[in-house]
Design a protein around this motif. Structure first.
Motif, mmCIF file in Angstrom:
data_model
loop_
_atom_site.group_PDB
_atom_site.id
_atom_site.type_symbol
_atom_site.label_atom_id
_atom_site.label_comp_id
_atom_site.label_asym_id
_atom_site.label_seq_id
_atom_site.Cartn_x
_atom_site.Cartn_y
_atom_site.Cartn_z
ATOM 1 N N ILE A 194 47.862 112.588 61.334
ATOM 2 C CA ILE A 194 46.969 111.699 62.077
ATOM 3 C C ILE A 194 45.596 111.786 61.434
ATOM 4 C CG2 ILE A 194 46.102 111.069 64.344
ATOM 5 C CD1 ILE A 194 49.172 111.047 64.038
ATOM 6 N N GLY A 195 45.042 110.652 61.028
ATOM 7 C CA GLY A 195 43.747 110.637 60.362
ATOM 8 C C GLY A 195 42.643 110.082 61.236
ATOM 9 N N GLY A 245 38.246 110.499 57.452
ATOM 10 C CA GLY A 245 39.190 110.762 56.380
ATOM 11 C C GLY A 245 39.891 112.096 56.469
ATOM 12 N N ARG A 246 39.713 112.831 57.546
ATOM 13 C CA ARG A 246 40.396 114.109 57.712
ATOM 14 C C ARG A 246 41.755 113.863 58.352
ATOM 15 N NH1 ARG A 246 37.012 118.227 56.627
ATOM 16 N NH2 ARG A 246 38.449 119.751 57.516
ATOM 17 N N TYR A 247 42.758 114.696 57.951
ATOM 18 C CA TYR A 247 44.112 114.540 58.463
ATOM 19 C C TYR A 247 44.467 115.735 59.336
ATOM 20 C CZ TYR A 247 44.155 111.944 54.013
ATOM 21 O OH TYR A 247 43.848 111.145 52.957
ATOM 22 N N LEU A 267 45.155 115.942 70.266
ATOM 23 C CA LEU A 267 46.331 116.431 69.556
ATOM 24 C C LEU A 267 46.676 117.848 69.988
ATOM 25 C CD1 LEU A 267 45.602 115.045 65.965
ATOM 26 C CD2 LEU A 267 47.223 114.154 67.648
ATOM 27 N N ASP A 268 45.641 118.644 70.207
ATOM 28 C CA ASP A 268 45.889 120.010 70.670
ATOM 29 C C ASP A 268 46.482 120.014 72.081
ATOM 30 O OD1 ASP A 268 45.559 122.888 70.046
ATOM 31 O OD2 ASP A 268 44.273 122.833 71.826
ATOM 32 N N GLU A 289 52.067 109.112 54.691
ATOM 33 C CA GLU A 289 50.768 108.473 54.765
ATOM 34 C C GLU A 289 50.194 108.707 56.155
ATOM 35 O OE1 GLU A 289 48.935 106.930 52.474
ATOM 36 O OE2 GLU A 289 50.436 107.569 51.027
ATOM 37 N N PRO A 290 48.905 109.080 56.244
ATOM 38 C CA PRO A 290 48.312 109.342 57.570
ATOM 39 C C PRO A 290 48.296 108.093 58.448
ATOM 40 C CG PRO A 290 46.938 110.206 55.799
ATOM 41 C CD PRO A 290 47.963 109.341 55.142
ATOM 42 N N ILE A 291 48.363 108.329 59.728
ATOM 43 C CA ILE A 291 48.175 107.267 60.716
ATOM 44 C C ILE A 291 46.727 107.353 61.172
ATOM 45 C CG2 ILE A 291 48.926 106.350 62.937
ATOM 46 C CD1 ILE A 291 51.534 107.949 62.530
ATOM 47 N N TYR A 292 45.921 106.390 60.796
ATOM 48 C CA TYR A 292 44.487 106.465 61.083
ATOM 49 C C TYR A 292 44.193 105.960 62.496
ATOM 50 C CZ TYR A 292 43.542 107.549 56.217
ATOM 51 O OH TYR A 292 43.492 108.170 55.002
ATOM 52 N N ILE A 293 43.446 106.748 63.233
ATOM 53 C CA ILE A 293 42.971 106.376 64.578
ATOM 54 C C ILE A 293 41.459 106.243 64.480
ATOM 55 C CG2 ILE A 293 42.946 106.975 67.022
ATOM 56 C CD1 ILE A 293 45.748 106.565 65.927
ATOM 57 N N THR A 294 40.989 105.029 64.323
ATOM 58 C CA THR A 294 39.553 104.811 64.072
ATOM 59 C C THR A 294 38.758 104.518 65.343
ATOM 60 O OG1 THR A 294 39.979 102.458 63.647
ATOM 61 C CG2 THR A 294 40.016 103.965 61.753
ATOM 62 N N ASP A 295 39.441 104.316 66.477
ATOM 63 C CA ASP A 295 38.740 103.979 67.721
ATOM 64 C C ASP A 295 38.476 105.200 68.597
ATOM 65 O OD1 ASP A 295 38.777 101.309 67.034
ATOM 66 O OD2 ASP A 295 40.702 100.940 68.036
#
Length: 558
Positions: free
Chosen positions: A43-44, A48-50, A96-97, A80-86
């Motif tokens: 999850i990104g 840009g951190r995964y 995530l934790d 490929e990371p899944i980016y969560i930009t919102d």
């Protein structure tokens, strides 16, 4: 793939990999994950951190990821990371934790970010945490964010918590720099319930205008609706003339201008004003009448103001009463009829009824007064007869009699019909019987009977819906509501104030005169209760009510 192998992927936050559910347990000598590493995805964030996480857990706890993986099955073979930009990165990490620990470190500073993350990721567990925290941490610093959060998500728990805080802190909120950000629904709620904390009407008006002026192009059309909830007649006349009547937003709206002019009229006509210069009645008010009409008092439950009317010495005996417009009509058991004009503060005798009757039903419909049944003074028996009074012509006319004789019954007007409800028959037995008549058709018809037999019950009509409660021979505190079609009654479970002796509906509220906790039978009070089942805490102690034997409602001078 080992935990070390995962940690070598470029851009991954290795500190997150310390989680035991990702790196494997101590029982695995080679450090392999307990869950198959093919289940791990990345999850990104927008930096840009995964962050690695198990897909199965993501799908179990997040509606967003369930939908994502349902649409993107090829992701199973891709890293490929899944980016969560919102979502803010710190909130994303804790979300995530959360799927591993079930714990969140929520504070008033990060609550908004967590709530936004919960909505984006569709994580009900985190949203429930946010709501619970918000409800228990409503204060002046958090109120506006929590209210916007409640209004945008329709969270009933947050809506209720912020409404209650606003009721108790209305004056503080009005002076807050973010007051203009509150939603119109809450502002209306506050204006309608401002009796909880009495505030000068000038401040109320200024708060309304500042709210409108925050976005005048989008809010100015709300001004008439808001201004109707301000007691303009209680504002000093100089401020009314110089400031309010000079406000461009007011002048440009016909309804607003009329409201201000009516308030000015009340100030200028002192014979229609109370001692404090305000109108006799500011809006719909309760009008209480003492035995033999030796005293008459109006009470505005919105402001707590009282006004004593002139006395009449020409009346004797028992009576029933109802209101038409600004006037209250009192019908005596000796055929006598008196009108109290609340606008002119005067009494006058009207045309007498055609027959004498005690304990009849009375109501107003279409500007006329209807009277049915009652006990004939000559025979002591209940009667079926009915008649109608036209106040404009000061004229009584007979109308068709009810099918059954009765007294101590309710009479109510709704949806073009006049309903005769319950009461006692000539065997002194309470009945469930309901009849109705359409004045234009002139025929009484049987309607759906109540579920319980009631006499001397209380009846109010709110939004064209009839509610009946209390009365003798009723073992519980149930409220019965006539269905919109008139085809049957629904029993509502509502905490009714005890020992009710009179009731009326004013605008959207129901007020009752009832006994207090005191052992003194004359120690009465006025309570408000809500027909949606939520009991209000608002109570007005009025010991002087012990002298009053009636309750009616009269329209205001506006």
């Amino acid at each position: 793939m080992s935990g070390e192998d995962i940690g070598n992927v470029n851009g991954i936050d290795s500190s997150f990999l310390g989680h035991p559910k990702v790196n494997g347990s101590s029982n695995d000598s080679d450090g392999e994950c307990n869950v198959c590493c093919s289940d791990i995805c990345f999850i990104g964030d927008y930096n840009g951190r995964y962050y690695p996480a198990h897909k199965s857990l993501l799908m179990e706890t997040s509606g967003y990821f369930r939908e994502y993986f349902a649409r993107n099955t090829a992701q199973e073979a891709s890293k490929e990371p899944i980016y969560i930009t919102d979502v803010e990165p710190p909130a994303l990490v804790q979300c995530l934790d959360f799927i591993y620990t079930g714990q969140l470190n929520i504070t008033t500073k990060n609550l908004k970010n967590f709530a936004e993350a919960a909505l984006v990721l569709k994580m009900d567990g985190i949203w429930d945490y946010c709501v619970a925290y918000g409800v228990s941490h409503v204060n002046i610093d958090t109120f506006f964010d929590l209210r916007m959060m409640a209004a945008s998500t329709f969270s009933q728990k947050l809506l209720d918590a912020t409404e209650m805080f606003a009721l108790c802190n209305f004056e503080t909120l009005m002076s807050h720099e973010e007051f203009a950000l509150i939603d119109k629904t809450l502002l209306l709620f506050l204006l309608e319930h401002k009796r909880i904390k009495m505030i000068p009407e000038r401040k109320i008006y200024e708060a309304v205008i500042s709210w409108i002026n925050f976005i005048p192009s989008k809010r100015r059309h709300h001004l008439p609706e808001l201004l109707r909830r301000v007691n303009l007649e209680q504002i000093p006349i100089d401020y009314l003339k110089d400031s309010i009547y000079g406000e461009l937003l007011v002048l440009e709206d016909t309804e607003c201008r009329n409201l201000v002019e009516e308030a000015l009229f009340c100030h200028l006509h002192t014979n229609l004003s109370a001692e404090d210069g305000s109108c006799v009645l500011t809006r719909n008010s309760m009008v209480m009448l003492s035995k033999n009409l030796q005293s008459a008092l109006s009470y505005d439950p919105w402001s707590g103001r009282r006004k004593t009317f002139r006395k009449t010495t020409e009346f004797e005996g028992s009576y029933v009463s109802c209101s038409v417009g600004r006037s209250v009509y009192v019908l005596g058991d000796d055929r006598s009829v008196f009108e109290l004009d609340t606008f002119a503060n005067s009494w006058r005798e009207m045309a007498k009824m055609s027959v004498d009757r005690s304990e009849p039903g009375v109501t107003a419909q279409g500007g006329a007064v209807y009277v049915t049944g009652g006990v004939a003074m000559a025979t002591g028996k209940g009667v079926r007869t009915a008649e109608r009074f036209d106040p404009a012509k000061n004229f009584w006319e007979k109308i068709p009699s009810m099918k059954k004789p009765r007294f101590r019954h309710c009479l109510a007007a709704s949806r073009g019909f006049v309903y005769a409800i319950g009461g006692l028959n000539n065997n002194n037995t309470p009945v469930k019987l309901v009849e109705r008549i359409a004045p234009k058709q002139g025929v009484w018809m049987n309607a759906a009977p109540m579920k319980k037999s009631r006499s001397s019950a209380l009846c109010v009509v709110k939004d064209e819906t009839i509610f009946v409660f209390g009365g003798t021979f009723v073992p519980d505190d149930s409220v019965e509501m006539l269905n919109a079609s008139g085809s049957g009654w629904t029993t509502l479970t509502i905490p009714i104030p005890k020992n009710c002796i009179a009731a009326c509906a004013i605008d959207d509220d129901v007020f009752v005169v009832c006994g207090s906790d005191s052992a003194n039978e004359k120690d009465l009070e006025i309570q408000e209760f809500r027909l949606d089942g939520e009991k209000s805490n608002w109570v007005e102690k009025m010991p002087e009510l012990g002298q009053f034997g009636g309750l009616s409602v009269a329209m205001s001078c506006t």
